[in-house]
Write a protein that holds these residues in place. Structure first.
Motif, PDB file in Angstrom:
ATOM      1  N   ALA A 255       0.824  -1.205   0.000  1.00  0.00           N
ATOM      2  CA  ALA A 255       0.000   0.000   0.000  1.00  0.00           C
ATOM      3  C   ALA A 255       0.857   1.253   0.000  1.00  0.00           C
ATOM      4  N   SER A 256       1.952   1.206   0.810  1.00  0.00           N
ATOM      5  CA  SER A 256       2.820   2.381   0.859  1.00  0.00           C
ATOM      6  C   SER A 256       3.503   2.598  -0.495  1.00  0.00           C
TER       7      SER A 256
ATOM      8  N   GLY B 260       2.977   9.993   5.913  1.00  0.00           N
ATOM      9  CA  GLY B 260       3.201  10.590   4.604  1.00  0.00           C
ATOM     10  C   GLY B 260       4.428  11.471   4.519  1.00  0.00           C
ATOM     11  N   ALA B 261       4.998  11.841   5.672  1.00  0.00           N
ATOM     12  CA  ALA B 261       6.162  12.737   5.659  1.00  0.00           C
ATOM     13  C   ALA B 261       7.400  11.992   5.183  1.00  0.00           C
ATOM     14  N   GLN B 262       8.185  12.632   4.345  1.00  0.00           N
ATOM     15  CA  GLN B 262       9.461  12.092   3.894  1.00  0.00           C
ATOM     16  C   GLN B 262      10.579  12.864   4.577  1.00  0.00           C
ATOM     17  N   VAL B 263      11.399  12.147   5.337  1.00  0.00           N
ATOM     18  CA  VAL B 263      12.471  12.772   6.109  1.00  0.00           C
ATOM     19  C   VAL B 263      13.762  12.004   5.864  1.00  0.00           C
TER      20      VAL B 263
ATOM     21  N   GLN C 253       9.942   7.283   4.392  1.00  0.00           N
ATOM     22  CA  GLN C 253       8.609   7.866   4.330  1.00  0.00           C
ATOM     23  C   GLN C 253       7.778   7.272   5.461  1.00  0.00           C
ATOM     24  N   VAL C 254       7.227   8.135   6.302  1.00  0.00           N
ATOM     25  CA  VAL C 254       6.448   7.704   7.457  1.00  0.00           C
ATOM     26  C   VAL C 254       5.131   7.104   6.979  1.00  0.00           C
ATOM     27  N   VAL C 255       4.817   5.906   7.495  1.00  0.00           N
ATOM     28  CA  VAL C 255       3.581   5.226   7.114  1.00  0.00           C
ATOM     29  C   VAL C 255       2.549   5.279   8.228  1.00  0.00           C
ATOM     30  N   GLN C 256       2.976   5.038   9.457  1.00  0.00           N
ATOM     31  CA  GLN C 256       2.052   5.002  10.578  1.00  0.00           C
ATOM     32  C   GLN C 256       2.727   5.580  11.808  1.00  0.00           C
ATOM     33  N   VAL C 257       1.962   6.316  12.610  1.00  0.00           N
ATOM     34  CA  VAL C 257       2.479   6.953  13.816  1.00  0.00           C
ATOM     35  C   VAL C 257       1.561   6.593  14.979  1.00  0.00           C
ATOM     36  N   THR C 258       2.110   6.039  16.043  1.00  0.00           N
ATOM     37  CA  THR C 258       1.361   5.767  17.272  1.00  0.00           C
ATOM     38  C   THR C 258       1.994   6.567  18.408  1.00  0.00           C
ATOM     39  N   ASP C 259       1.440   6.364  19.608  1.00  0.00           N
ATOM     40  CA  ASP C 259       1.990   7.087  20.755  1.00  0.00           C
ATOM     41  C   ASP C 259       3.414   6.658  21.080  1.00  0.00           C
TER      42      ASP C 259
ATOM     43  N   VAL D 247       6.337   3.923  12.229  1.00  0.00           N
ATOM     44  CA  VAL D 247       6.615   2.928  11.192  1.00  0.00           C
ATOM     45  C   VAL D 247       6.834   3.668   9.879  1.00  0.00           C
ATOM     46  N   ALA D 248       7.947   3.355   9.205  1.00  0.00           N
ATOM     47  CA  ALA D 248       8.287   4.056   7.970  1.00  0.00           C
ATOM     48  C   ALA D 248       8.842   3.078   6.950  1.00  0.00           C
TER      49      ALA D 248
END
Length: 281
Positions: free
Chosen positions: A131-132, A233-236, A249-255, A259-260
């Protein structure tokens, strides 16, 4: 008559002699009997003494036998107690074996569940990667479209600039010069450059730790913190020891986690689990 008398006298004498003989014989036998009686009494006394000793020994043997019986009864009670304890221990062992079997079954079920969850996780990671990548392709297509649009605009601007330069050259040729000299001797041109856009500023974010790295699937997981300021969605760029290792590229962010996806060109050989890195926005 005289013969008869003589015969009677002879018979009387013989009888007397016989009586005397019988007396002496009876007296000898009586003495023998007395001696035999004495011996019998002595033997009886000895037998009685032996019998008393035997009775004493029998009493001792009976007491010893009684003690042995009591000891045997005590050992029997102990044996019954040991048997009861062994039966109880056997039941405990049986229950423990049943519990162990149940624990093994539970462990096997947990292992199967773990394997299934790992398979689901890998499938989810593959789906997430797919998906990413689809999202990346869509973003790349959008970027290509934007670049093509910008290229078209630049081409139009270039053609317009060429026309203006051509017109300026034509006008200067008619006037006999390519530029207009001012009174101070400086050169002036009619070309005005397009104002440049300001370059975006970059900043190195807070430090984080690599929690997981899958080079095969192209996924990396970091420890999240509010200071990172990352969003899906951020690319760093990943920075380690003040050296850029590549883009993600960041895919998922939790507390707790970020995950990138690893973008092409990332130096995965310099990224390891537990290493500290920084994020360049």
């Amino acid at each position: 008559m005289n013969s008869l008398s003589m015969i009677l006298r002879i018979l009387a004498i013989v009888a007397a002699l016989a009586a005397a003989a019988l007396f002496f014989v009876g007296k000898g036998k009586l003495a023998e009997q007395n001696a035999a009686r004495v011996q019998a009494e002595q033997a009886t006394a000895a037998v009685q003494a032996e019998l008393s000793t035997a009775n004493e020994q029998i009493s001792k043997i009976e007491n010893s036998l009684k003690n042995e019986r009591e000891a045997l009864a005590d050992e029997k009670r102990k044996l019954e107690s040991v048997r009861s304890e062994m039966y109880t221990a056997k039941q405990e062992v049986s229950r423990t074996q049943q519990q162990l079997s149940e624990a093994k079954r539970s462990i096997q079920e947990l292992e199967n569940t773990s394997k299934r969850l790992r398979a689901d996780l890998l499938e989810s990671e593959r789906n997430l990667t797919a998906a990413s990548k689809e999202g990346e392709l869509a973003q790349l297509n959008e970027r290509i479209a934007e670049l093509e649009k910008s290229n078209a605009e630049l081409s139009e601007s270039l053609e317009s600039a060429k026309e203006r330069i051509a017109n300026s050259l034509a006008t200067g040729a008619k006037a006999g010069q390519t530029g207009i000299m001012t009174a101070g001797g400086s050169y002036s041109s009619s070309f005005s450059p397009t104002p440049s856009q300001p370059l975006p500023t970059a900043s190195i974010g807070a430090e984080t730790t690599v929690q997981s790295l899958s080079k095969k699937d192209g996924i990396v997981v970091f420890t999240n913190s509010p200071e990172l300021g990352l969003a899906p969605g951020a690319q760093v760029t990943v920075i380690k020891d003040m050296k850029a290792l590549g883009k993600i590229q960041v895919v998922q962010v939790t507390d707790d986690l970020v995950v990138a996806n690893l973008l092409p060109g990332v130096q995965t050989s310099k990224i390891s689990v537990g290493s500290a890195v920084k994020i360049l926005h």
